[in-house]
Motif scaffolding. Structure first.
Motif, mmCIF file in Angstrom:
data_model
loop_
_atom_site.group_PDB
_atom_site.id
_atom_site.type_symbol
_atom_site.label_atom_id
_atom_site.label_comp_id
_atom_site.label_asym_id
_atom_site.label_seq_id
_atom_site.Cartn_x
_atom_site.Cartn_y
_atom_site.Cartn_z
ATOM 1 N N THR A 97 32.184 48.426 -1.993
ATOM 2 C CA THR A 97 31.527 48.033 -3.147
ATOM 3 C C THR A 97 31.444 49.450 -3.988
ATOM 4 N N PHE A 98 31.017 50.448 -3.107
ATOM 5 C CA PHE A 98 30.772 51.710 -3.959
ATOM 6 C C PHE A 98 32.354 52.344 -4.691
ATOM 7 N N GLN A 99 33.243 52.203 -3.868
ATOM 8 C CA GLN A 99 34.640 52.566 -4.456
ATOM 9 C C GLN A 99 34.964 51.762 -5.594
ATOM 10 N N LYS A 100 34.680 50.505 -5.554
ATOM 11 C CA LYS A 100 34.950 49.573 -6.996
ATOM 12 C C LYS A 100 34.114 49.902 -7.887
ATOM 13 N N ALA A 101 32.767 50.423 -7.727
ATOM 14 C CA ALA A 101 32.109 50.457 -9.125
ATOM 15 C C ALA A 101 32.632 52.113 -9.343
ATOM 16 N N GLN A 102 32.998 53.025 -8.860
ATOM 17 C CA GLN A 102 33.583 54.259 -8.980
ATOM 18 C C GLN A 102 34.782 54.138 -9.832
ATOM 19 N N GLU A 103 35.583 53.286 -9.391
ATOM 20 C CA GLU A 103 37.053 53.021 -10.020
ATOM 21 C C GLU A 103 36.752 52.514 -11.482
ATOM 22 N N TYR A 104 35.734 51.728 -11.681
ATOM 23 C CA TYR A 104 35.405 51.416 -13.019
ATOM 24 C C TYR A 104 34.558 52.133 -13.733
ATOM 25 N N SER A 105 33.853 53.042 -13.197
ATOM 26 C CA SER A 105 32.933 54.046 -13.926
ATOM 27 C C SER A 105 31.803 53.258 -14.269
ATOM 28 N N VAL A 106 31.370 52.525 -13.441
ATOM 29 C CA VAL A 106 30.002 51.802 -13.449
ATOM 30 C C VAL A 106 28.732 52.402 -12.763
ATOM 31 N N LYS A 107 27.664 52.229 -13.170
ATOM 32 C CA LYS A 107 26.265 52.817 -12.424
ATOM 33 C C LYS A 107 26.256 52.165 -11.315
ATOM 34 N N THR A 108 25.973 52.766 -10.152
ATOM 35 C CA THR A 108 25.395 52.242 -8.818
ATOM 36 C C THR A 108 24.144 52.554 -8.606
ATOM 37 N N ALA A 109 23.376 51.768 -7.582
ATOM 38 C CA ALA A 109 22.064 51.869 -7.116
ATOM 39 C C ALA A 109 21.863 51.104 -5.958
ATOM 40 N N ARG A 110 20.694 51.662 -5.316
ATOM 41 C CA ARG A 110 20.396 50.904 -4.041
ATOM 42 C C ARG A 110 18.972 50.529 -4.087
ATOM 43 N N LEU A 111 18.511 49.708 -3.246
ATOM 44 C CA LEU A 111 17.337 49.557 -3.083
ATOM 45 C C LEU A 111 16.336 50.617 -2.659
ATOM 46 N N PRO A 112 15.097 51.016 -3.006
ATOM 47 C CA PRO A 112 14.446 52.136 -2.506
ATOM 48 C C PRO A 112 13.740 51.986 -1.231
ATOM 49 N N ILE A 113 14.417 51.537 -0.375
ATOM 50 C CA ILE A 113 14.145 51.360 1.084
ATOM 51 C C ILE A 113 13.611 52.630 1.546
ATOM 52 N N GLN A 114 14.392 53.897 1.403
ATOM 53 C CA GLN A 114 14.035 55.079 1.996
ATOM 54 C C GLN A 114 12.779 55.715 1.283
ATOM 55 N N GLU A 115 12.379 55.279 0.034
ATOM 56 C CA GLU A 115 11.285 55.723 -0.736
ATOM 57 C C GLU A 115 10.066 55.337 -0.031
ATOM 58 N N TYR A 116 10.236 54.037 0.283
ATOM 59 C CA TYR A 116 8.830 53.405 0.491
ATOM 60 C C TYR A 116 8.895 52.855 2.025
ATOM 61 N N MET A 117 9.678 52.910 2.691
ATOM 62 C CA MET A 117 9.831 52.512 3.960
ATOM 63 C C MET A 117 10.146 53.408 5.216
ATOM 64 N N VAL A 118 9.904 53.380 6.435
ATOM 65 C CA VAL A 118 10.251 54.314 7.414
ATOM 66 C C VAL A 118 10.953 53.530 8.716
ATOM 67 N N ARG A 119 11.660 54.001 9.358
ATOM 68 C CA ARG A 119 12.156 53.127 10.580
ATOM 69 C C ARG A 119 10.894 53.046 11.505
ATOM 70 N N CYS A 120 10.968 52.116 12.297
ATOM 71 C CA CYS A 120 9.783 51.627 13.296
ATOM 72 C C CYS A 120 10.609 51.423 14.607
ATOM 73 N N GLN A 121 9.790 51.834 15.624
ATOM 74 C CA GLN A 121 10.428 51.553 17.169
ATOM 75 C C GLN A 121 10.727 50.227 17.292
ATOM 76 N N ASN A 122 11.756 49.884 17.808
ATOM 77 C CA ASN A 122 12.000 48.477 18.524
ATOM 78 C C ASN A 122 12.823 48.442 19.679
ATOM 79 N N GLY A 123 12.791 47.587 20.310
ATOM 80 C CA GLY A 123 13.510 47.444 21.686
ATOM 81 C C GLY A 123 15.083 47.670 21.562
ATOM 82 N N LYS A 124 15.518 47.289 20.433
ATOM 83 C CA LYS A 124 16.967 47.101 20.484
ATOM 84 C C LYS A 124 17.587 48.429 19.877
#
Length: 313
Positions: free
Chosen positions: A240-267
């Motif tokens: 997906t990222f390579q496809k967007a770069q090929e067409y010079s289209v803007k890319t974006a991601r959901l702001p998960i790292q800005e508002y969320m953090v990792r939590c401990q889990n069993g797996k």
């Protein structure tokens, strides 16, 4: 010898025959009617008390058939009575509480949903689901994707301000289309656009934003056309990222790292890759609330291994 036996038989049977012939001769049509009445009395005696068989031109049926029919008639009568009482209850409730809005019928709600979706086609935000990579998916992955499309469409119908959905790179002779028809009731009548064209040829490139977790930029706002490409194979995730770069289209991601953090889990499992219906729930919630924490909470499940920063603090 034979003649004598035959004669004796004739002599033995003749009184009976003569008796019947005499009755028929004497009574005529009345005797026949009396015989049928005797048969009718015998049949009625076979029935249980309280059960009646049809008379006249009605077709004769077994006792089980009539018993089932009476049972079904009782069910129908009970449903009619229930609807009548419910109608009276609603009427009394409207009289007692005039300020409460009456409950809308299903037909009205369907018409309202259709109106909102068609309005979104002309003036609402747009979301493209890029399905051009589905030929790499297995049968199980296609089934999962068909289920995600169904949930996405269901969420969009319930939204106050729905998106207009495009399924691009989607052919009607593909295995995914057949799977959508099999798993999703009424899929052929979904209010969305299905096209074989590539998403980059449908709209001006400057209006597109390709959503990919590999982008360095978080989403700023929802005023453009977003593209989601679903790929299950981990080796193809960066396509997906390579496809967007090929067409010079803007890319974006959901702001998960800005508002969320990792939590401990069993797996010890953490992933920012979401299903397309989860991405849609986040975009739709943010479009209504303009609140990223609330939107991320709506779409990022606890199984992804991320929680909001405020909940940890």
């Amino acid at each position: 010898m034979d003649w004598k036996l035959e004669g004796s038989i004739q002599k033995t049977e003749s009184p009976v025959l003569q008796g019947h012939e005499g009755i028929l001769e004497d009574t005529g049509a009345n005797g026949i009617l009396e015989s049928f009445q005797l048969l009718q009395i015998d049949v009625e005696c076979e029935c249980q008390e309280g059960e009646t068989l049809p008379t006249g031109n009605a077709a004769w049926c077994s006792k089980n058939v009539w018993r089932k029919q009476r049972h079904w008639e009782k069910i129908i009568a009970a449903k009619k009575s229930k609807r009548k009482h419910e109608k009276e209850r609603r009427k009394a409730n409207r009289v007692e509480n005039p300020g409460i809005c009456p409950q809308h019928s299903k037909r009205f709600l369907r018409a309202l949903t259709k109106e909102k979706l068609l309005e979104a086609k002309h003036s609402g935000p747009r979301l493209c689901i890029d399905l051009s990579m589905t030929h790499h998916m297995s049968k199980k992955e296609l089934s999962r994707l068909a289920g995600q499309i169904r949930r996405l469409y269901g969420s969009n119908k319930k939204a106050e301000r729905p998106f207009w959905i495009y399924l691009t790179g989607f052919t009607t002779d593909s295995p995914l289309y057949e799977e959508c028809l099999r798993m999703n009731d009424g899929f052929s009548s979904y209010l969305l656009d299905i096209t074989e064209e590539d998403c980059f040829s449908l709209f001006p490139l400057e209006t597109l934003v390709y959503l990919t977790p590999d982008s360095e930029h978080g989403i700023e706002d929802i005023f453009v056309i977003f593209i989601i490409r679903k790929v299950f194979n981990c080796d193809l995730q960066k396509v997906t990222f390579q496809k967007a770069q090929e067409y010079s289209v803007k890319t974006a991601r959901l702001p998960i790292q800005e508002y969320m953090v990792r939590c401990q889990n069993g797996k010890n499992y953490h992933s920012k890759i979401l299903a397309i219906n989860q991405v849609f729930d986040i975009l739709s919630t943010y479009f209504d609330t303009h609140n990223w924490p609330e939107a991320l909470k709506k779409g990022v499940s606890s199984g992804k291994g991320y929680v909001l920063r405020n909940s940890v603090e």
